[in-house]
Enzyme design. Structure first.
Site, PDB file in Angstrom:
ATOM      1  N   LYS A  95       0.888  -1.104  -0.037  1.00  0.00           N
ATOM      2  CA  LYS A  95       0.036   0.000  -0.084  1.00  0.00           C
ATOM      3  C   LYS A  95       0.747   1.252  -0.055  1.00  0.00           C
ATOM      4  CE  LYS A  95       1.327   1.076   4.174  1.00  0.00           C
ATOM      5  NZ  LYS A  95       2.051   2.162   4.147  1.00  0.00           N
ATOM      6  N   ARG A 163       9.788   7.900   1.612  1.00  0.00           N
ATOM      7  CA  ARG A 163       8.385   8.513   2.189  1.00  0.00           C
ATOM      8  C   ARG A 163       8.611  10.158   2.371  1.00  0.00           C
ATOM      9  NH1 ARG A 163       9.852   3.709   4.247  1.00  0.00           N
ATOM     10  NH2 ARG A 163       8.103   2.550   4.680  1.00  0.00           N
ATOM     11  N   ASP A 175       1.367   6.842   3.321  1.00  0.00           N
ATOM     12  CA  ASP A 175       2.041   5.964   3.837  1.00  0.00           C
ATOM     13  C   ASP A 175       1.203   5.401   5.256  1.00  0.00           C
ATOM     14  OD1 ASP A 175       4.096   4.223   4.652  1.00  0.00           O
ATOM     15  OD2 ASP A 175       4.990   5.789   6.059  1.00  0.00           O
TER      16      ASP A 175
END
Length: 328
Positions: A95, A163, A175
């Site tokens: 994901k 990230r 995230d």
């Protein structure tokens, strides 16, 4: 046995998912692919995996695998999910599987035309802890659900970490903002109607580093905050008319505390603690995915559900640019 190929040597695959697949009862890793053959071979040797490939395309064309696990940077998830499906491989993708809800339509089309299983890797939905929350709510253990509270935070200022790189799909909402959202949707079976939000971005990275969100589900609310630059914390609380459920370490099992939940009654005179030691959430995820891919039946996260979850994240971004409610 479902035979997995791992698309890259990313850290989450090395440290978490490959060991989980190798520990599973109905699947095994048979190939590792990297754009650097030496790195692929090094990781393959580490886990006694028989095949290593120096390109993703070469592995997708191989008859040595039935499915792929994709832990690439977020910005590459959709592209390689479609390529893997078109190669006839089942897909377990990290994901978020996309960065905009409308992108999932092309994944659904690839899944359907190739008759393969494609799912987003929301490991929490396979754990006995979250399934216990779902059953307690369904059984009326806390009466009418009125409010859900959530938090997921960590501290990461590494400029080289994906990230913190917008071009790679970085940011707190993609995230970790997805977790309070999927968790609430999973246990209630309900969808939010509208959201309010404030979001702060890092002046250097440009990624969202803090978001405070309120989501209206009709007869209950969800409020949560997430941050990539705050002290580590995870929690979820489901508060009803007759009691409440506190979920400890809800997303990363055992890393933020014990994997347990506490059910407390309305007047705080009684509580029950449910503990779930060593649930191996990534192993459960791999086994459920393999069962679905092998046609044995298993509850997995559908792409249709993933699209609904991403619609919430999209709405949060829009709401952050205005005052008041934004429809999902």
């Amino acid at each position: 046995m479902l035979r997995f190929g791992i698309l890259s040597t990313a850290k989450i695959g090395r440290d978490v998912v490959v060991p989980a697949i190798q520990d599973a009862e109905n699947c095994v890793v048979t190939a590792i692919a990297s754009r650097d053959l030496a790195r692929a071979r090094q990781m393959a040797d580490r886990f006694s995996v028989p095949h290593a490939f120096g390109s993703y395309e070469e592995m997708l064309a191989s008859d040595k695998i039935d499915a792929v696990y994709i832990p690439l940077p977020t910005s590459q998830h959709a592209e390689w999910t479609i390529k893997a499906a078109d190669a006839g491989k089942h897909v377990l993708c990290e994901k978020p599987i996309v960065l905009k809800a409308e992108q999932i339509d092309s994944l659904i089309a690839a899944r359907d035309r190739n008759k393969v299983v494609v799912t987003e890797a929301y490991m929490l939905t396979y754990t006995p802890l979250w399934r216990k929350v779902r059953s307690l709510l369904a059984d009326g253990a806390i009466g009418r659900l009125r409010h859900v509270q959530g938090v997921f935070t960590y501290f990461n200022r590494d400029a080289g970490n994906m990230r913190n790189i917008p071009a790679l799909g970085g940011g707190g909402l993609p995230d970790i903002g997805v977790y309070p959202t999927i968790g609430t949707r999973f246990v209630t079976g309900r969808e939010p109607l509208r959201v309010q939000a404030t979001t702060e971005r890092d002046p250097e990275f440009g990624t969202d580093i803090y978001s405070s969100v309120k989501a209206d589900f009709g007869d209950f609310d969800l409020s949560f905050y997430v941050s990539t630059q705050m002290a580590n914390r995870q929690a979820m609380v489901f508060h009803g008319t007759e009691g409440f459920i506190e979920v400890k370490s809800p997303f990363n099992a055992d890393r933020y505390g014990a994997e347990e939940l506490e059910l407390t009654n309305r007047n705080h005179l009684e509580s029950q603690i449910f503990r779930f030691p060593d649930t191996r959430q990534y192993r459960r995820e791999a086994e459920a995915f393999a069962s679905a891919a092998l046609g044995q039946g298993a509850e997995i996260v559908s792409l249709e559900s993933s699209k609904l979850n991403q619609k919430v994240i999209d709405a949060i971004y829009r709401a952050s640019e205005k005052d008041g409610w934004e429809p999902v």
